[in-house]
Design a protein around this motif. Structure first.
Motif, PDB file in Angstrom:
ATOM      1  N   GLU A  61     -10.997 -16.075  -9.016  1.00  0.00           N
ATOM      2  CA  GLU A  61     -11.260 -15.510 -10.181  1.00  0.00           C
ATOM      3  C   GLU A  61     -11.985 -14.251 -10.032  1.00  0.00           C
ATOM      4  O   GLU A  61     -11.718 -13.000 -10.757  1.00  0.00           O
ATOM      5  CB  GLU A  61     -12.286 -16.210 -11.061  1.00  0.00           C
ATOM      6  N   TYR A  62     -13.112 -13.884  -8.952  1.00  0.00           N
ATOM      7  CA  TYR A  62     -13.768 -12.859  -8.805  1.00  0.00           C
ATOM      8  C   TYR A  62     -13.566 -11.904  -7.374  1.00  0.00           C
ATOM      9  O   TYR A  62     -14.231 -11.127  -7.142  1.00  0.00           O
ATOM     10  CB  TYR A  62     -15.225 -13.277  -8.783  1.00  0.00           C
ATOM     11  N   ASN A  63     -12.610 -12.582  -6.801  1.00  0.00           N
ATOM     12  CA  ASN A  63     -12.554 -11.898  -5.315  1.00  0.00           C
ATOM     13  C   ASN A  63     -10.972 -11.531  -5.206  1.00  0.00           C
ATOM     14  O   ASN A  63      -9.917 -12.499  -5.556  1.00  0.00           O
ATOM     15  CB  ASN A  63     -12.829 -12.905  -4.185  1.00  0.00           C
ATOM     16  N   ARG A  64     -10.312 -10.260  -4.723  1.00  0.00           N
ATOM     17  CA  ARG A  64      -9.035 -10.026  -4.636  1.00  0.00           C
ATOM     18  C   ARG A  64      -9.166  -9.125  -3.594  1.00  0.00           C
ATOM     19  O   ARG A  64      -9.696  -8.367  -3.198  1.00  0.00           O
ATOM     20  CB  ARG A  64      -8.600  -9.475  -5.947  1.00  0.00           C
ATOM     21  N   VAL A  65      -7.742  -8.787  -2.954  1.00  0.00           N
ATOM     22  CA  VAL A  65      -7.557  -7.812  -1.870  1.00  0.00           C
ATOM     23  C   VAL A  65      -6.360  -6.990  -2.257  1.00  0.00           C
ATOM     24  O   VAL A  65      -5.145  -7.556  -2.652  1.00  0.00           O
ATOM     25  CB  VAL A  65      -7.472  -8.534  -0.516  1.00  0.00           C
ATOM     26  N   THR A  66      -6.399  -5.667  -2.223  1.00  0.00           N
ATOM     27  CA  THR A  66      -5.079  -4.856  -2.307  1.00  0.00           C
ATOM     28  C   THR A  66      -4.701  -4.062  -1.064  1.00  0.00           C
ATOM     29  O   THR A  66      -5.605  -3.833  -0.161  1.00  0.00           O
ATOM     30  CB  THR A  66      -5.633  -3.882  -3.218  1.00  0.00           C
ATOM     31  N   LEU A  67      -3.487  -4.361  -0.727  1.00  0.00           N
ATOM     32  CA  LEU A  67      -2.754  -3.454   0.557  1.00  0.00           C
ATOM     33  C   LEU A  67      -1.926  -2.509   0.050  1.00  0.00           C
ATOM     34  O   LEU A  67      -1.241  -2.885  -0.790  1.00  0.00           O
ATOM     35  CB  LEU A  67      -2.155  -4.659   1.392  1.00  0.00           C
ATOM     36  N   ARG A  68      -1.892  -1.447   0.601  1.00  0.00           N
ATOM     37  CA  ARG A  68      -0.912  -0.392   0.308  1.00  0.00           C
ATOM     38  C   ARG A  68      -0.554   0.491   1.464  1.00  0.00           C
ATOM     39  O   ARG A  68      -1.311   0.621   2.357  1.00  0.00           O
ATOM     40  CB  ARG A  68      -1.823   0.550  -0.774  1.00  0.00           C
ATOM     41  N   TYR A  69       0.794   0.730   1.213  1.00  0.00           N
ATOM     42  CA  TYR A  69       1.373   1.695   2.455  1.00  0.00           C
ATOM     43  C   TYR A  69       1.835   2.929   1.407  1.00  0.00           C
ATOM     44  O   TYR A  69       2.279   2.948   0.489  1.00  0.00           O
ATOM     45  CB  TYR A  69       2.655   1.001   2.926  1.00  0.00           C
ATOM     46  N   THR A  70       1.299   4.198   2.277  1.00  0.00           N
ATOM     47  CA  THR A  70       1.867   5.647   1.512  1.00  0.00           C
ATOM     48  C   THR A  70       2.540   6.313   2.632  1.00  0.00           C
ATOM     49  O   THR A  70       2.369   6.344   3.675  1.00  0.00           O
ATOM     50  CB  THR A  70       0.486   6.352   1.195  1.00  0.00           C
ATOM     51  N   HIS A  71       3.615   6.791   1.975  1.00  0.00           N
ATOM     52  CA  HIS A  71       4.561   7.753   2.799  1.00  0.00           C
ATOM     53  C   HIS A  71       4.679   9.058   1.820  1.00  0.00           C
ATOM     54  O   HIS A  71       5.011   8.928   0.791  1.00  0.00           O
ATOM     55  CB  HIS A  71       5.791   7.320   2.995  1.00  0.00           C
ATOM     56  N   GLY A  72       4.160  10.103   2.478  1.00  0.00           N
ATOM     57  CA  GLY A  72       4.013  11.408   1.714  1.00  0.00           C
ATOM     58  C   GLY A  72       5.190  12.634   2.565  1.00  0.00           C
ATOM     59  O   GLY A  72       5.152  12.460   3.690  1.00  0.00           O
ATOM     60  N   TRP A  73       5.402  13.441   1.851  1.00  0.00           N
ATOM     61  CA  TRP A  73       6.279  14.748   2.373  1.00  0.00           C
ATOM     62  C   TRP A  73       5.450  15.846   1.840  1.00  0.00           C
ATOM     63  O   TRP A  73       5.140  16.353   0.744  1.00  0.00           O
ATOM     64  CB  TRP A  73       7.510  14.691   1.620  1.00  0.00           C
ATOM     65  N   VAL A  74       5.125  16.600   2.876  1.00  0.00           N
ATOM     66  CA  VAL A  74       4.645  18.091   2.598  1.00  0.00           C
ATOM     67  C   VAL A  74       5.946  18.994   2.795  1.00  0.00           C
ATOM     68  O   VAL A  74       6.321  18.939   3.813  1.00  0.00           O
ATOM     69  CB  VAL A  74       3.515  18.524   3.798  1.00  0.00           C
ATOM     70  N   HIS A  75       6.233  19.360   1.588  1.00  0.00           N
ATOM     71  CA  HIS A  75       7.619  19.850   1.360  1.00  0.00           C
ATOM     72  C   HIS A  75       7.502  21.150   2.328  1.00  0.00           C
ATOM     73  O   HIS A  75       6.733  22.164   2.211  1.00  0.00           O
ATOM     74  CB  HIS A  75       7.703  20.305   0.004  1.00  0.00           C
TER      75      HIS A  75
END
Length: 218
Positions: free
Chosen positions: A149-163
């Motif tokens: 209830e009080y503990n969680r984990v977030t995982l993210r991947y980011t892909h970006g473009w510098v135009h």
């Protein structure tokens, strides 16, 4: 850096609430640390299940570079499982932050312990901050898993473009601890990818490789 993602609580949200946050980020390679303080005001419209928000953020990276960022966002609770949101942030005469930032995203709760995340961001920079004119677009899929209830984990991947100048990737993992004093949340995040200030926008390097450790409290 991807930080706190709250469980969907539209049905029990108060009509209005004021939230203060503080975060501090450390970088490797002797790059300047980065800290942010913000005040956010939210108002919930239960009849249409919409949460309106406004924010003022103070961002500082070294004693000589600081920015004030003004933001507005809208969250819509399309169903008990699906949350859609959009936002805009504007920085007047920025030292290092984007002059404009536009965000569209969603959070979808698959079950009580797992939530899917997806976000698209567009960043525009003033000429004094970056050397290219077409800005950055990035996509950020991920998920949040509740341990209890009080503990969680977030995982993210980011892909970006510098135009017009290449692309980049980074990854982040964030641990959240909820139910602290006054319903506070503390988050610890580790990211590997691009430091958006260190050798940023040079002729030979689009974004520099960096490890980023962030501490977040609200």
């Amino acid at each position: 850096v991807a930080l706190a993602t709250e469980p969907l609580q539209a049905e029990t949200a108060p009509q209005s609430m004021l939230v203060t946050t503080f975060s501090y980020s450390f970088f490797n390679r002797d790059a300047d640390s980065w800290h942010k303080e913000s005040v956010e005001l939210y108002h919930y419209l239960p009849d249409i299940k919409v949460l309106l928000g406004g924010s003022v953020e103070f961002e500082e990276r070294s004693s000589s570079r600081s920015d004030i960022v003004y933001g507005f966002n809208v969250r819509t609770y399309a169903s008990p499982q699906l949350e859609l949101y959009s936002g805009v942030k504007l920085t007047d005469d920025p030292d290092f932050m984007p002059s404009e930032r536009y965000t569209l995203g969603m959070q979808y709760r698959i079950d009580p312990r797992l939530e899917l995340l997806f976000e698209v961001e567009r960043l525009e920079f003033a000429d004094s901050v970056a050397a290219w004119d077409d800005g950055i677009t990035q996509i950020r899929p991920g998920f949040t898993c509740w341990i209890n209830e009080y503990n969680r984990v977030t995982l993210r991947y980011t892909h970006g473009w510098v135009h017009g100048d290449g692309d980049f990737d980074y990854y982040s993992a964030t641990y959240h601890l909820d139910d602290l004093v006054r319903d506070g949340t503390i988050s610890l995040s580790l990211a590997h990818g691009s430091d958006p200030d260190f050798s940023f926008g040079t002729d030979t390097t689009t974004l520099s490789d960096a490890y980023i450790l962030s501490l977040f409290y609200k």
